[in-house]
Design an enzyme around this catalytic site. Structure first.
Site, PDB file in Angstrom:
ATOM      1  N   LYS A   1       0.471 -61.593 -36.677  1.00 30.29           N
ATOM      2  CA  LYS A   1      -0.647 -61.047 -37.441  1.00 30.29           C
ATOM      3  C   LYS A   1      -1.739 -60.571 -36.489  1.00 30.29           C
ATOM      4  CE  LYS A   1      -0.027 -63.732 -41.690  1.00 30.29           C
ATOM      5  NZ  LYS A   1       0.193 -62.628 -42.622  1.00 30.29           N
TER       6      LYS A   1
ATOM      7  N   ARG B   1       9.116 -65.949 -48.704  1.00 27.15           N
ATOM      8  CA  ARG B   1      10.265 -65.724 -49.588  1.00 27.15           C
ATOM      9  C   ARG B   1      11.531 -66.363 -49.029  1.00 27.15           C
ATOM     10  NH1 ARG B   1       9.264 -59.377 -49.067  1.00 27.15           N
ATOM     11  NH2 ARG B   1       7.172 -60.197 -48.733  1.00 27.15           N
TER      12      ARG B   1
END
Ligand code: BES
Ligand code: ZN
Ligand code: ZN
Length: 491
Positions: A269, A343
């Site tokens: 990030k 996920r």
């Protein structure tokens, strides 16, 4: 902390009495309160508009040292949320000044169709949640939470209303537990440490606990969960909590994303987007806290809580973009982006829960996508579901608790976006548009026809600004929502 009382306000010496006031209607029958409200409204500086407050001291007809009058605005605009906010603000203003005790005058008439029990419950929720502080890491504690908050009601209804406090404390205590966990920095809640903390809390409440450690996860071939954990020094766990009720017909399985820190992995990030990523376990915190609350309130439905706990880090052992992994249910997945890690841990937990427990309902809660925050902003969760009844129940629970949820679509043809040239699927879509939907469609491949709802809480899980009944940081979003959903499904 919360208690329902019925005392003679003329005779009982108390410190601060908070009195909710309507602009255009008197909501008290008690003579002392009625005339106090009249006096407050006669002051030029107070019209009882929303968020307006004024204090009165030494009012002869009521023996409180101080009365704070809290404006509720116009009668027709009052709802459960305005009552929560009013109570939260009252508590916050007292925390600063450290009074000996705080009392609330509970309105004595139905308000806008709301029963006294509902009014009291909302006030207690706002008060309890507004009284929460997180100062574990402060050397000097500047504020002190109130030890006791009393709710003054008419004698004839006191007995009937008394049980509400315990339920509110159980559920809102779950919310503040989740907030504490979210606020703890990632260095103090590595997967190993946080698992211990969860287990010790769950054990105290008598929940059945199973922890699948790294060795067991390898044995069970949970390749997706393990791939996310690969870069971290701290080993992953899948924690399973159970609340079983003899004779219950139905089982609700709750799965929560428990990424104790999301660096993004090798797709690291950038900019400021990493700084709040200790909160990437908010879904898991909500699920654990909901089960702990349920162990106290004992709803008549079986509950399974499954919490995959990992840290998404970079190292020589970290999973790479382009790697292909095999998930628990056998499907192979090409890693398009290591930052789409939530996920991956969810699908292994979900397919394990579906296979092992065959629940009637499956709900997952996750800080899953920035795209959902782009779509709905920071105060609403997105709900994706393959079942009309379940999604309606989630949305209704959101309205009731003001943990708002908005239904989002699961268009079948968008599944194309998840195609991989080399594996059965890719963990990201081929376009950046509709990212929250792509994530939900990815999950939908692992629910095996179970009625399922996915709640993306990336927006409301964490707030850098305080509000009426929550400080800056973790909000505990999801605990009241899930607890209400459990009530609905269990009755
Ligand atoms: N934990 C983030 C999602 C998130 C973003 C939560 C902002 C809270 C606030 C998630 O793991 C993530 O990084 N998702 C990516 C997915 C992308 C790589 C397809 C995102 O949303 O950018
Ligand atoms: Zn991520
Ligand atoms: Zn994440």
């Amino acid at each position: 902390m919360l208690s329902v009382k019925s005392v003679d306000l003329k005779k009982t010496k108390i410190d601060t009495l908070a009195v909710p006031v309507c602009e255009d209607k008197n909501i008290f029958k008690n003579a002392g309160l009625k005339s106090a409200v009249k006096k407050a409204l006669s002051l030029k500086e107070f019209n009882a508009e929303k968020d307006e407050t004024v204090s009165l001291y030494d009012f002869s007809e009521i023996k409180a040292r101080r009365m704070i009058f809290m404006g509720l605005g116009k009668y027709e605009t009052i709802d459960l949320e305005s009552l929560r906010k009013m109570a939260g603000k009252s508590v916050k203003s007292c925390i600063r000044q450290e009074p000996a005790s705080l009392w609330f005058a509970v309105p004595e008439v139905r308000i806008n169709g709301l029963e006294t029990s509902e009014v009291l419950k909302a006030m207690q929720e706002g008060a309890f949640l507004g009284n929460h502080l997180f100062d574990k890491y402060k050397g000097r504690k500047e504020k002190k939470a109130l030890k006791k908050i009393n709710f003054q009601v008419t004698a004839s209804v006191a007995a009937k209303l008394r049980p509400i406090s315990k339920k509110v404390a159980a559920v809102c205590g779950g919310t503040t537990l989740a907030r504490d966990w979210i606020n703890i920095p990632a260095n103090d809640k590595t997967p190993e440490k946080w698992t211990r903390s969860i287990v010790s809390r769950a054990r105290k409440q008598g929940l059945k606990i199973r922890v699948l450690n790294e060795a067991r996860l390898k044995q069970k071939k949970m390749g997706a969960l393990l791939a996310v954990a690969a870069g971290s020094q701290s080993k992953p766990n899948l924690v399973i909590l159970e609340h079983r009720v003899p004779g219950a017909q139905k089982t609700l399985a709750l799965v929560g994303k428990g990424v104790t820190f999301d660096s993004g992995g090798l797709n690291i990030k950038t900019g400021n987007s990493m700084v709040t990523m200790k909160s990437d376990m908010s879904g898991a915190a909500a699920v654990v806290a909901t089960l702990i609350s349920a162990a106290k309130t004992r709803p008549k439905i079986n509950l399974i809580g499954a919490i995959p706990i990992v840290e998404n880090m970079v190292s020589g052992k970290a999973t790479r973009p382009g790697d292909i992994i095999r998930s628990y249910n056998g499907k192979t997945i090409e890693i398009g982006n290591t930052d789409a890690e939530g996920r991956l841990i969810l699908i292994d937990a979900m397919s394990y829960v579906v296979k092992t427990y065959k629940p009637q309902y499956l709900v997952d809660v996750a800080t899953l996508t920035g795209a959902c925050v782009v779509a709905l902003g920071e105060k609403m969760a997105g709900v994706f579901s393959n079942d009309e009844n379940l999604s309606a129940a989630v949305i209704a629970a959101g309205e009731k608790t003001y943990e708002r949820c908005w239904r989002m679509p699961l268009p079948d043809d968008y599944k194309e976006l998840l195609k991989s040239d080399f594996a059965d699927m890719r963990n990201i879509g081929s376009t950046r548009w509709g990212g929250a939907i792509a994530a939900a469609l990815f999950l939908s491949e692992f629910t095996a026809d179970t009625p399922w709802a996915h709640i993306d809480i990336a927006g409301p899980a964490y707030s850098t600004k305080p509000n009426a009944y929550c400080g800056a940081g973790g909000t505990g979003f999801g605990v009241r929502l899930l607890s209400e959903l459990i009530n609905q499904l269990g009755s």
